[in-house]
Design a protein around this motif. Sequence first.
Motif, mmCIF file in Angstrom:
data_model
loop_
_atom_site.group_PDB
_atom_site.id
_atom_site.type_symbol
_atom_site.label_atom_id
_atom_site.label_comp_id
_atom_site.label_asym_id
_atom_site.label_seq_id
_atom_site.Cartn_x
_atom_site.Cartn_y
_atom_site.Cartn_z
ATOM 1 N N ALA A 1 -48.835 -26.804 -21.248
ATOM 2 C CA ALA A 1 -48.822 -27.688 -20.080
ATOM 3 C C ALA A 1 -47.826 -27.198 -19.037
ATOM 4 N N ASN A 2 -46.686 -26.632 -19.473
ATOM 5 C CA ASN A 2 -45.705 -26.078 -18.537
ATOM 6 C C ASN A 2 -46.321 -24.938 -17.730
ATOM 7 N N ALA A 3 -47.073 -24.079 -18.395
ATOM 8 C CA ALA A 3 -47.738 -22.973 -17.701
ATOM 9 C C ALA A 3 -48.825 -23.504 -16.772
ATOM 10 N N GLU A 4 -49.587 -24.490 -17.232
ATOM 11 C CA GLU A 4 -50.653 -25.069 -16.407
ATOM 12 C C GLU A 4 -50.089 -25.738 -15.158
ATOM 13 N N ASN A 5 -48.918 -26.335 -15.288
ATOM 14 C CA ASN A 5 -48.293 -27.010 -14.152
ATOM 15 C C ASN A 5 -48.138 -26.075 -12.964
ATOM 16 N N ILE A 6 -47.789 -24.806 -13.233
ATOM 17 C CA ILE A 6 -47.622 -23.818 -12.166
ATOM 18 C C ILE A 6 -48.939 -23.600 -11.442
ATOM 19 N N LEU A 7 -50.006 -23.408 -12.198
ATOM 20 C CA LEU A 7 -51.312 -23.130 -11.598
ATOM 21 C C LEU A 7 -51.839 -24.333 -10.835
ATOM 22 N N GLY B 1 -52.648 -24.638 -6.827
ATOM 23 C CA GLY B 1 -54.032 -24.894 -6.443
ATOM 24 C C GLY B 1 -54.981 -23.789 -6.843
ATOM 25 N N LEU B 2 -54.700 -23.135 -7.973
ATOM 26 C CA LEU B 2 -55.546 -22.031 -8.444
ATOM 27 C C LEU B 2 -56.433 -22.509 -9.589
#
Length: 452
Positions: A322-328, A332-333
């Motif tokens: 989830a931490n990695a997904e938060n960046i994306l 807006g990717l």
Amino acid sequence: MMDGMAPFLVANEGRGGNTMLDLKKIRREPDWFKEKLATRGVKPEAIDEVLTLDAKRRELLQETEALKAQRNEASKKIGEAKRNHESADEAIAAMQKIGGQIKALDEQVAQNDEVLFDKLAHLPNVPHEGVPVSLTEDGAKEMRKVGEIRHFDFEPKHHWDIGENLGILDFDRAAKVSGARFVYYVGLGAQLERAVYNFMLDEHMKEGYTEMLPPYIVNAHAMYGTGQFPKFKEDVYQVNGEDMTLIPTAEVPLTNYFGNEVIPAEKLPVYVTALTPSFRSEAGSAGRDTRGLIRMHQFNKVEMVKYTKADQSWDELEKMTANAENILQKLGLPYHVITLTTGDMSFTASETHDLELWMPAQGKYREVSSCSNCLDFQARRLHMQYRDENGKLQYVHTLNGSGLAVGRTVAAILENYQNADGSVTIPEVLVPYFHGITKITKENAVPFNRQK
């Protein structure tokens, strides 16, 4: 096999050993290990070889202990003879003979340990229940898709064409200086790279990660501890002979931070993050991704590493993902999350979630992060432990994940935010890092190219 590593097996085997897998558990459940590791391409004979060498080792140790008992008896006889002013020649001769036998057995044990250690060092981690079984990448399980794929009213360009046209990516001059698979980021290209990794670090720190700036060169023991050695030596750049290695990922120095330590249980879980360059020889990748930022010999990556108690690691894997997904999501990717197959995940992982970004010009998803739970696989090698509620020493569990690969994120931004006129709109969350610039154009991209 790395010089000097086998003695760890001798010294610590009774405590679980500095082997990646628990040797005592392999003795108890050999068929289970054969079944599980077969899904990762390991032949059953590999387990049989380990068990044969292990049995030989224990047999040699028993012989050694029996001889040591005889030596002790001979020593007592020598002492008694001297106290009684009698000849001790016979007892001394016997003790010398036994000493020679013990030395010969010790040499056999050392040689056996070298081979046993090498066999164990090449066994990957056991896959977790539910990991898709396949010896190739085919069969990965998609967990979710996030974000809308943009539909262009023009033919989207590849990120390398966008970057070269704007002058912010220079592969030709990098090849002149360093060879293929290197790049110069120029002007707003360099600023975009810096904005991306600063944004990533800032976001991770909000989630409780401690930022670190680790060494970029590590010793062989550090590489062994995290699983890159001995199997993947051909994938790295070594300096000073074979003693030191340029890091292929910040996972290596970050995971080694608590090596040979007992971490206070109340500190766990510990979260750390770092931006570092990563150096990879990309051996075996000839012909793959020869253009662009996807497969480079040197690239920046923000890494996340966690140390947890044994009962925390699976929840922490989902949090890390989830931490990695938060960046994306904030960039807006569009992306999807997949669970890798048994044959496709890293050597040290028990389960891996990959995040793959949508690349419009290629018309497919490309990996930007792998988040893995290694359980106690690395901690056994590095001898990282904590005391449970009963005061008993337990191995910590380690997790690692890209948070994210910076160059690949930049590539996705260039492709997903490109405009028909060749310019690139800067994602809203990155605008503060650009001091108000909202678009990369030919006019503002590279200051030294402007007309004076």
